[in-house]
Enzyme design. Structure first.
Site, PDB file in Angstrom:
ATOM      1  N   GLY A   1       0.822  -1.202   0.000  1.00  9.35           N
ATOM      2  CA  GLY A   1       0.000   0.000   0.000  1.00  9.35           C
ATOM      3  C   GLY A   1       0.858   1.254   0.000  1.00  9.35           C
ATOM      4  CB  CYS A   2       0.226   4.574  -1.454  1.00  6.34           C
ATOM      5  SG  CYS A   2      -1.440   4.891  -0.857  1.00  6.34           S
ATOM      6  CE1 TYR A   3      -1.790   8.461   3.432  1.00  5.14           C
ATOM      7  CE2 TYR A   3      -3.562   6.900   3.103  1.00  5.14           C
ATOM      8  CZ  TYR A   3      -3.117   8.200   3.166  1.00  5.14           C
ATOM      9  OH  TYR A   3      -3.995   9.228   2.962  1.00  5.14           O
TER      10      TYR A   3
ATOM     11  CB  THR B   1       5.009   6.715   2.816  1.00  5.04           C
ATOM     12  OG1 THR B   1       4.269   6.632   1.601  1.00  5.04           O
ATOM     13  CG2 THR B   1       5.682   8.064   2.929  1.00  5.04           C
TER      14      THR B   1
END
Lengths: 335, 335, 335, 335
Positions: free
Chosen positions: C148-150, C153
């Site tokens: 996932g993107c979050y 990060t």
């Protein structure tokens, strides 16, 4: 490996050039110059952090010619024509992204730019670097006048129909809308976020310097004096030019014929696509593509065109010219 | 009719003040000063075209006192403390939108602003103009220190829970996000549209000047030394502050008790609304309202707060203070 | 030439994959599937006009296996785990961009996604496709759970410091801000331009599904149970995630040691750059890069991280995984 | 105190009406209707939290007439003409914000809207609610057809010059640009943030329904059949319409005469300001003002006009009409 220098490396067109050239398999960027900045280029352009270890330099033309084969000149106008004769004399080939060598007539230059042209003999002799129009003349040149962003949009939109005689060369209205990056990176109140955001405006109504450039190239394309009203607008977005063009048909014409004429004109041109739908700037954002369509509305032919002002309107077409000059495939680094 | 002057009339807080004061039934704006601009105020602020016929002036304090009863001072810090003693001496009441009279301790001022305070005796004696906290002391003042935008957001969010002893005064993290207008109207490269748009960034991490202001007022509210980590961020939008706050609960507490405590604290305060849902900056954009909510997440109490940085965070609260000083209803001109 | 299919080709991650794969020298896209759309893929994604002549198809797994070697699965969660077993059985290698195979525990999956996992035996056995953490295990897999993107990060920001024992695994606060494209292309009122523009908001406070994913991978990295408070926010911009992270230092530590620890962790990793300055989302927009920095503020270690949610946070890392699976240089098509 | 109802209260024009009416000293909002929503109006419009305690209702016309004196009808077209005859019969005065009563000819209505008009006898008899043109006829009406946003912009720009015979009624090109809020609050993929942001597009080229409305009113103003090409565009911003208009001068004319003619036409009209500079949409954002200027460029007269589509283009002008109908000062609640 062709060694490339960027003259005037602090602005947005220089950054965009660097992004493209860093993924071009046949290019090594060997110098990025600046008179105001020193230190790592990636300090000014943090998007290059970890990808480009060059520092800004301020070499003489001869020093630069020792480091590079070709120079992309990103200086502002006037500064460009002051620098370029020496760069050429030192043996560099030059792609000039300023307006200094685009117009063929020094009187027209002086009228619109307010400066006497200091290198007038090269004016008529410099090829206008719009590959879709002058592609066969670019390969052999040592100096290319890279086109303006509004100009490319307008010319790509109108050239096929003017050349085919489907629209009249008089009475053309070009209502153009640009993202804000076209205004460059100088600090001006009117370009602050809080001024531009949530605001749409017109500027330079009837007086924008791309007007004579559009007329000059389109006149050359169709063999008649073309006359346009050109109105630029500022749109709250980073990138993109949208041109809404109204022209008088030379005879009764239907949309299908307009689109077919445009398609034939751009057959084999990899970066211009004639589409049936209404294009949006986002469709071409971040790319070297131009999308075009046409409509007949009441007594007018309309052409709608979009491109990315920093790429197809500046740094992308510069690399396209570079590819032609150094015999790379036209699309190398650009798709 | 109260006669109001605006000292330093070229920026965004001055424009916002003018917009509000033009619809305030009890105010006549009689002067807008500038040292750099002359001519019609509406030339610099074209949104006032046809609505305000004043020209910028540059009067002495005594001249200004002859024209106005109250002065909204929109000068930058340092310039403010240089101007205000004379304005007060000339008989004007002053609402200062700068930071110069907000801190009570000249040493703290010097530490964070890098200037010796030139009017230190007024520091401890000036009322901090946040009406929801110090409303009962504002009416009688001749000088009000109008609060900072991040500060107001943070204080309004935390004051009820700190005062009620529901969260600890240590270990508070304030992660705040602001629209770009908070940066003012000076031309800086980093505030250009093309730099800020489509970009989110942090700045002044650990060093922002609103930190001691937040700690000072909250400590006063709860009677203990409050200690915060404050992180400001820049968001690509014109207006709005969003504060996401993480605090350590002083005892086990549920969301309902948090909300009820906040509601009671703001009972009868027309501009602060405690809501159940998660607020958005757009909910309060263009208004003098602040929306707050709270949540319990794992071992933390979270408070989320929004307000418009130019209105409730600057010019709106200035008029709210003005209303209290001149015995208007607190909401006059503001709803 | 590896033949690649995209399953579920109408959304933003599919478009981004197509853009990247079209310039990848070792890939031919042979199928783009959809259950709802037919006709040219470029009709739904007009930015591909003239560049991709495929039409949407709806093949069986066996038909798809006849057309492609690898399938990028862009279906939503649940739909993914229903489709993938058959794709694998048909002989395709699969890179799954949904959340269905990221968590290792089916009970955790059911708790956070509200569905019983229908392919639980693959859960613990599927490699989490974050190459900077699990790069040595990716090449040999037939199924990769793209992160996932979050999550990416947060993990990239915290993994080095947790692994080195410089920050504690408890009490971590991740305050994250995302552009709107992360919400996908479904028509919802709250994702309309007029709702999101000029507005900043929090959502899923304390309940976002990336929370257990972050905790699972970070716990694996450091060998202790990691516990985070994760707060996602919506920012008015297309792309980019900015994470502001607050952690408790395990011992006294200075910024230089934090940065050096991060640099060593990412030595030889081409897409993660540790920088000294405060990063902005725009620095990495349109790229597969992640920029990180760290600060010490009062009693906390702060890490600030940016990446492009659609590229390094989704489709770019998917191609990075593809490159590892098919023995291309990790950066092919991505710089 | 006039009691006002809003019929169809979930959209953006209804919200804007509520914001204006809440600060109008002579109005009490007594009902907000919806067929789809129930509960607090401020749940759907959180910017009204704490300011409006009404719940959505779904009354019969007679019930509504018992609660209100006047109804602002914010239903979509067709729904409007189905509801309004009963509202009028029940004794309510109605300001209709839809297009249903704007055109005078039911055949034209059917051609452009694709529906047979079910209340044709009122068509020719309903006053078009543009106070700057038909202000003297509004006070006595029970039904007002509130104008379209593009239409108001175009009419206000062209009426003075057409009436004075300075430009020809044929060959007019209106190139108009609108913020996204004009598209309303229905969930459509093409209105998602991620589609509209950073994109400029044209739509309804040659086919937009405001075309016959513009032609009808301008023909009435100048006594000749006016013929326009109208091209609407979508701009990535919330609010604002910018019209760039190209007309053929009827005789040689200079800018000063154009501006003077426009100034005289709008003498005493509080909401239209003729300016010398080029206006921006931001100059009038959030206000009921329209700014206009004119230029002569080559063989064309250009008029540039801006207004806020939700206020002067919809809800503000509705309240302006209300003020005329109930003998308030025309600017009450609007400045």
């Amino acid at each position: 490996m062709i060694r490339a220098a960027i003259q005037g490396g602090t602005g947005y067109t220089a950054l965009e050039l660097l992004r493209i050239l860093l993924r071009h398999p046949g290019v090594e960027v060997t110098a990025v110059t600046s008179r105001s900045e020193t230190g790592l280029v990636s300090r000014v352009h943090p998007s290059l952090a970890g990808r480009l270890n060059l520092v800004f330099s301020n070499p003489t033309p001869d020093e630069l010619a020792g480091q590079a084969d070709v120079c992309f000149c990103c200086l502002p106008h006037v500064a460009s024509m002051e620098a370029i004769p020496s760069l050429l004399a030192a043996g560099l080939r030059v792609i000039d992204l300023s307006a200094d060598y685009r117009l063929t007539d020094p009187v027209v230059y002086e009228t619109w730019y307010g400066h006497v042209h200091t290198d007038p003999t090269r004016l008529g002799a410099t090829v206008y670097g719009l590959p879709e129009i002058y592609g066969d003349r670019i390969a052999s040149q040592n100096l290319i006048a890279n086109p303006g962003c509004y100009t490319s949009t307008s010319i790509l939109a109108l050239a096929p129909l003017l050349k085919a005689g489907l629209v009249r060369p008089k009475g053309i209205i070009i209502d153009a809308k640009s993202g804000v990056s076209g205004a460059g990176r100088s600090p001006k109140v009117e370009m602050l976020y809080s001024e531009c955001n949530e605001s749409f405006s017109a500027y330079a109504v009837g007086t924008h310097r791309h007007t004579p450039e559009i007329e000059q190239v389109l006149s050359d394309v169709c063999g008649e004096q073309v006359d346009v009203i050109f109105t630029p607008h500022l749109t709250p977005m980073d990138r993109g030019i949208f041109a809404t063009i109204y022209a008088v048909p030379a005879r009764e014409v239907k949309q299908a014929e307009l689109l077919e004429t445009m398609r034939q004109f751009y057959a084999g041109k990899p970066f211009v696509h004639v589409v049936e739908h209404l294009p949006k700037t986002k469709d071409v954002s971040g790319t070297n593509f131009c999308h075009l369509t046409a409509r007949v509305v009441k007594d007018r032919v309309m052409v709608l065109a979009v491109l990315d002002n920093l790429i197809k309107g500046a740094s992308g077409v510069a690399v396209q010219n570079f590819n032609l000059m150094y015999d790379f495939d036209e699309t190398t680094g650009l798709v």
